[in-house]
Design an enzyme around this catalytic site. Structure first.
Site, mmCIF file in Angstrom:
data_model
loop_
_atom_site.group_PDB
_atom_site.id
_atom_site.type_symbol
_atom_site.label_atom_id
_atom_site.label_comp_id
_atom_site.label_asym_id
_atom_site.label_seq_id
_atom_site.Cartn_x
_atom_site.Cartn_y
_atom_site.Cartn_z
ATOM 1 N N GLU A 23 -4.772 1.504 3.134
ATOM 2 C CA GLU A 23 -4.606 0.400 4.072
ATOM 3 C C GLU A 23 -4.708 0.940 5.495
ATOM 4 O OE1 GLU A 23 -2.344 -2.433 6.739
ATOM 5 O OE2 GLU A 23 -1.977 -0.340 6.306
ATOM 6 N N GLU A 24 -4.083 2.104 5.713
ATOM 7 C CA GLU A 24 -3.981 2.611 7.084
ATOM 8 C C GLU A 24 -5.346 2.845 7.723
ATOM 9 O OE1 GLU A 24 -1.464 2.229 8.516
ATOM 10 O OE2 GLU A 24 0.209 2.396 7.136
ATOM 11 N N ASP B 92 6.618 1.181 6.488
ATOM 12 C CA ASP B 92 5.226 0.798 6.233
ATOM 13 C C ASP B 92 4.591 1.755 5.241
ATOM 14 O OD1 ASP B 92 2.671 -0.206 6.423
ATOM 15 O OD2 ASP B 92 2.300 0.560 8.432
ATOM 16 N N ASP C 9 -0.377 4.493 0.818
ATOM 17 C CA ASP C 9 -0.765 5.532 1.777
ATOM 18 C C ASP C 9 0.067 5.368 3.045
ATOM 19 O OD1 ASP C 9 -2.128 3.085 2.329
ATOM 20 O OD2 ASP C 9 -3.437 4.165 3.719
ATOM 21 N N HIS D 12 0.848 -1.200 0.000
ATOM 22 C CA HIS D 12 0.000 0.000 0.000
ATOM 23 C C HIS D 12 0.880 1.245 0.000
ATOM 24 C CE1 HIS D 12 0.496 1.060 4.341
ATOM 25 N NE2 HIS D 12 0.599 -0.233 4.516
#
Ligand code: ZN
Length: 271
Positions: A165-166, A131, A99, A97
């Site tokens: 995703e976050e 991440d 974001d 991801h």
């Protein structure tokens, strides 16, 4: 067969096999480029990340027909790229991801800016370095390397760099599944998770996570005979609910183990 693929990857990593210098530089350049794009959930956008990555795939010779750019809203674009294999087996989906969690400059140490890629003492700093933009950069650089080398796997490799995703996968994986399932249909997917461990500079493990815990929302409702607030009663719904929450805060799930844990502890305990 899935295990064999993973173990091959891990074995290569364990042997310390590194890609050629130019490919390492490419991964580093992509990494830096996308770290410096603010793609935080509310203050940024993933669309320029998808666009600069698409440009890199085009420059590497990927045809337009194998590059998909799009998303549900202008600020939430995804990128899906397909690398063709012989088609003997079903594709593998490689997810990352793009974001990131919000980051305020003033919350960070003076020497670091969350949206400036910084390398210091052998570590990388910047929002998304762990991440999940490292993974996005590695997937992309690997595919571009395969293209240059003419590698022909026995299955298609699909890289999906997703917009969300976050805060949930609504504009990312979920949107792709609901609107473009054909683009990401695969035998299995590799996603973030697992992580790796290093103690005092020594690499301890490269972990494979095979499951994910998930949230469970619970609604608690307390009923009571009630009364007038001018005559407060010790037995009232608010206190009972507060006591229930306090009890919940002391609860711990019982420890359970399975073959996966046992194998992990055995392997990591060997050194
Ligand atoms: Zn993540």
């Amino acid at each position: 067969m899935k295990k064999i693929f993973l173990f091959t990857l891990l074995a290569a990593a364990a042997r310390g096999q590194m890609p050629p210098g130019d490919d390492q530089k490419l991964a580093h350049d992509i990494y830096k480029e996308i770290i410096e794009i603010n793609s935080a959930v509310t203050t940024g956008t993933t669309t320029p990340v998808a666009q600069v990555m698409a440009a890199r795939f085009r420059a590497a010779g990927f045809p337009e027909s194998d590059i998909f750019l799009g998303g549900p809203i202008p600020g939430k674009w995804n990128l899906v790229v397909r690398y063709h294999g012989t088609g003997v087996r079903k594709p593998i989906l490689l997810l990352a991801h793009t974001d990131v969690v919000e980051a305020k400059r003033e919350d960070w140490s003076p020497e670091f800016d969350p949206f400036k890629f910084t390398e210091k003492d052998g570590f990388y700093y910047g929002r998304g370095t762990a991440d999940d933009k490292a993974q996005a950069a590695i997937w992309a650089a690997t595919l571009i390397r395969y293209k240059r080398e003419g590698y022909k796997p026995d299955r298609d490799l699909i890289v999906a760099l997703t917009a969300d995703e976050e805060g949930g996968g609504y504009n990312g994986v979920r949107w792709l599944i609901e609107n473009h399932k054909d683009l990401i249909a695969s035998d299995f997917a590799l996603n973030e998770g697992g992580g790796a461990e290093m103690v005092n500079g020594k690499k301890i493990s490269l972990n494979v996570q095979v499951a994910e815990k998930y949230v469970m929302n619970v609604r608690l409702e307390v009923r009571n005979k009630g009364g007038h607030s001018s005559v407060p009663l010790p037995d009232n719904a608010i206190y009972r609910l507060a006591e229930a929450l306090a009890r919940l805060s002391h609860f711990e799930f019982p420890l359970k183990s399975n073959g996966g844990h046992a194998g992990l502890f055995r392997a990591t305990g060997e050194d």
